[in-house]
Design a protein around this motif. Structure first.
Motif, PDB file in Angstrom:
ATOM      1  N   ARG A 115       0.848  -1.271   0.102  1.00  0.00           N
ATOM      2  CA  ARG A 115      -0.009  -0.027  -0.006  1.00  0.00           C
ATOM      3  C   ARG A 115       0.814   1.121  -0.195  1.00  0.00           C
ATOM      4  O   ARG A 115       1.958   1.290   0.701  1.00  0.00           O
ATOM      5  CB  ARG A 115      -0.885   0.180   1.120  1.00  0.00           C
ATOM      6  N   ALA A 116       0.444   2.220  -0.659  1.00  0.00           N
ATOM      7  CA  ALA A 116       1.219   3.523  -0.703  1.00  0.00           C
ATOM      8  C   ALA A 116       0.416   4.592  -0.203  1.00  0.00           C
ATOM      9  O   ALA A 116      -1.000   4.833  -0.845  1.00  0.00           O
ATOM     10  CB  ALA A 116       1.776   3.639  -2.213  1.00  0.00           C
ATOM     11  N   ASP A 117       0.755   5.659   0.585  1.00  0.00           N
ATOM     12  CA  ASP A 117       0.168   6.812   0.976  1.00  0.00           C
ATOM     13  C   ASP A 117       0.925   7.782   0.104  1.00  0.00           C
ATOM     14  O   ASP A 117       2.000   8.222   0.329  1.00  0.00           O
ATOM     15  CB  ASP A 117       0.110   7.202   2.381  1.00  0.00           C
ATOM     16  N   ILE A 118      -0.047   8.631  -0.813  1.00  0.00           N
ATOM     17  CA  ILE A 118       0.813   9.961  -1.433  1.00  0.00           C
ATOM     18  C   ILE A 118       0.589  11.230  -0.507  1.00  0.00           C
ATOM     19  O   ILE A 118      -0.656  11.687  -0.136  1.00  0.00           O
ATOM     20  CB  ILE A 118      -0.260  10.040  -2.758  1.00  0.00           C
ATOM     21  N   LEU A 119       1.485  11.541   0.192  1.00  0.00           N
ATOM     22  CA  LEU A 119       1.552  12.361   0.834  1.00  0.00           C
ATOM     23  C   LEU A 119       1.930  13.939   0.497  1.00  0.00           C
ATOM     24  O   LEU A 119       1.356  14.762   0.755  1.00  0.00           O
ATOM     25  CB  LEU A 119       2.942  12.162   2.105  1.00  0.00           C
ATOM     26  N   LEU A 120       2.805  14.029  -0.567  1.00  0.00           N
ATOM     27  CA  LEU A 120       2.969  15.186  -1.349  1.00  0.00           C
ATOM     28  C   LEU A 120       2.817  14.918  -3.030  1.00  0.00           C
ATOM     29  O   LEU A 120       3.676  14.027  -3.197  1.00  0.00           O
ATOM     30  CB  LEU A 120       4.105  15.847  -0.922  1.00  0.00           C
ATOM     31  N   LEU A 139       4.715   7.426   1.176  1.00  0.00           N
ATOM     32  CA  LEU A 139       4.850   6.594   2.214  1.00  0.00           C
ATOM     33  C   LEU A 139       4.637   5.059   1.818  1.00  0.00           C
ATOM     34  O   LEU A 139       3.411   4.656   1.578  1.00  0.00           O
ATOM     35  CB  LEU A 139       4.256   6.808   3.476  1.00  0.00           C
ATOM     36  N   HIS A 140       5.460   4.298   1.797  1.00  0.00           N
ATOM     37  CA  HIS A 140       5.205   2.766   1.385  1.00  0.00           C
ATOM     38  C   HIS A 140       5.114   1.748   2.531  1.00  0.00           C
ATOM     39  O   HIS A 140       5.532   1.841   3.578  1.00  0.00           O
ATOM     40  CB  HIS A 140       6.267   2.182   0.466  1.00  0.00           C
ATOM     41  N   HIS A 141       3.949   0.890   2.341  1.00  0.00           N
ATOM     42  CA  HIS A 141       3.761   0.067   3.501  1.00  0.00           C
ATOM     43  C   HIS A 141       3.902  -1.216   2.808  1.00  0.00           C
ATOM     44  O   HIS A 141       3.504  -1.747   1.753  1.00  0.00           O
ATOM     45  CB  HIS A 141       2.022   0.229   3.952  1.00  0.00           C
ATOM     46  N   GLU A 142       4.284  -2.359   3.846  1.00  0.00           N
ATOM     47  CA  GLU A 142       4.271  -3.841   3.605  1.00  0.00           C
ATOM     48  C   GLU A 142       3.348  -4.424   4.727  1.00  0.00           C
ATOM     49  O   GLU A 142       3.888  -4.237   5.806  1.00  0.00           O
ATOM     50  CB  GLU A 142       5.605  -4.440   3.517  1.00  0.00           C
ATOM     51  N   ASN A 143       2.428  -5.174   4.367  1.00  0.00           N
ATOM     52  CA  ASN A 143       1.505  -5.515   5.392  1.00  0.00           C
ATOM     53  C   ASN A 143       0.993  -4.729   6.479  1.00  0.00           C
ATOM     54  O   ASN A 143       0.927  -5.055   7.444  1.00  0.00           O
ATOM     55  CB  ASN A 143       2.048  -6.972   6.072  1.00  0.00           C
ATOM     56  N   ASP A 144       0.855  -3.350   5.684  1.00  0.00           N
ATOM     57  CA  ASP A 144       0.082  -2.157   6.633  1.00  0.00           C
ATOM     58  C   ASP A 144       1.257  -1.630   7.564  1.00  0.00           C
ATOM     59  O   ASP A 144       0.859  -0.888   8.470  1.00  0.00           O
ATOM     60  CB  ASP A 144      -1.253  -2.681   7.374  1.00  0.00           C
ATOM     61  N   MET A 145       2.552  -2.139   7.516  1.00  0.00           N
ATOM     62  CA  MET A 145       3.459  -1.468   8.381  1.00  0.00           C
ATOM     63  C   MET A 145       4.546  -0.640   7.525  1.00  0.00           C
ATOM     64  O   MET A 145       4.869  -0.818   6.351  1.00  0.00           O
ATOM     65  CB  MET A 145       4.550  -2.651   8.752  1.00  0.00           C
ATOM     66  N   PRO A 146       4.500   0.697   7.885  1.00  0.00           N
ATOM     67  CA  PRO A 146       5.203   1.536   7.039  1.00  0.00           C
ATOM     68  C   PRO A 146       6.630   1.276   7.014  1.00  0.00           C
ATOM     69  O   PRO A 146       7.475   0.780   8.205  1.00  0.00           O
ATOM     70  CB  PRO A 146       4.989   2.773   7.683  1.00  0.00           C
ATOM     71  N   VAL A 147       7.226   1.027   5.763  1.00  0.00           N
ATOM     72  CA  VAL A 147       8.768   0.656   5.511  1.00  0.00           C
ATOM     73  C   VAL A 147       9.740   1.445   4.978  1.00  0.00           C
ATOM     74  O   VAL A 147      10.701   1.381   4.958  1.00  0.00           O
ATOM     75  CB  VAL A 147       8.725  -0.739   5.036  1.00  0.00           C
ATOM     76  N   MET A 148       9.146   2.506   4.168  1.00  0.00           N
ATOM     77  CA  MET A 148       9.958   3.492   3.461  1.00  0.00           C
ATOM     78  C   MET A 148       9.279   4.668   3.000  1.00  0.00           C
ATOM     79  O   MET A 148       8.003   4.644   2.849  1.00  0.00           O
ATOM     80  CB  MET A 148      10.512   2.734   2.239  1.00  0.00           C
TER      81      MET A 148
END
Length: 242
Positions: free
Chosen positions: A101-106, A134-143
């Protein structure tokens, strides 16, 4: 009351050994919440300071994940990301069978600082595309991925829907890379980085600086901040990269 290992050494090391024994044996599986500081104090008959130091060091070593206000959990095996080869983190995560999952912050166009002008080798000031994801693996932010993109090469960068296409895929099509410069450094997370990556302030992270070229033109200037949950590495034949 649980018994601590009968080994020589300070109490906090015995608490660490007790917790690691439960992780290695499988009694506490990956992503499982471990007892709280208060519970461990009661279970082991040691001071809260002793338990706090043990948990802090096990977190720093990557055995535990502490999420502020939620609890402490057994860390999953560290995902492995290639360092030399340029690959898409979304594909890496999905290849492992994990959820991405990715969250587009800017996502914007901005006037670069003097430092960015120099990094792009611009002779005159011009706008660049800017994104933070912000990139997530299994809903945990990793990068945390921060990119600055040469608008001469990718003029519509700031108008893309990066929930439908990754920045990697878009840039590969828009301005294929011909040369890469990478520098990696160990850093500690400031408060904002720690908040975004669900870490404690001061936790260790890896910061990867990357510039890419299309022909003789600098295409992107990037900063990738990896949680200590992530591992970087590569395998390649000598002479493949010069």
């Amino acid at each position: 009351m649980a018994n601590l290992p009968e080994t020589a050494g300070p109490l906090y090391e015995k608490v660490k050994e007790y917790i690691l024994d439960h992780i290695i044996s499988g009694a506490w599986g990956k992503d499982q919440r471990v007892p709280s500081e208060h519970e461990l104090v009661s279970m082991l008959g040691v001071s809260r300071m002793t338990v706090h130091r043990a948990l802090r060091e096990l977190t720093s070593d990557g055995h535990l994940v502490r999420i502020q206000g939620v609890g402490t959990f057994v860390a999953p095996p560290k995902p492995y990301s290639t360092l030399i080869e340029i690959v898409d983190i979304a594909s890496e995560i999905r290849t492992r069978g994990a959820r991405y999952r990715a969250d587009i912050l800017l996502l914007e166009s901005l006037q670069p600082s003097q430092e960015l002008l120099a990094a792009f080798d611009f002779a005159t000031r011009k706008a660049v595309g800017h994104s933070m994801i912000l990139h997530h693996e299994n809903d945990m932010p990793v990068m945390i991925e921060e990119r600055f993109v040469n608008s001469d090469l990718a003029p519509d960068y700031d108008k893309q829907d990066f929930s439908a296409i990754t920045t990697y895929d878009f840039l590969q099509k828009s301005t294929p890379l011909t040369e890469v410069e990478q520098v990696i450094a160990a850093i500690t997370a400031d408060e904002e980085t720690a908040r975004m990556l669900a870490l404690e302030a001061g936790a260790p992270c890896l910061l990867l600086h990357r510039r890419t070229w299309t022909g003789s033109t600098v295409a992107t200037v990037n900063r990738f901040t990896y949680s200590s949950r992530y591992t970087l590495g590569s395998r390649y034949a000598p002479g493949s990269f010069r």
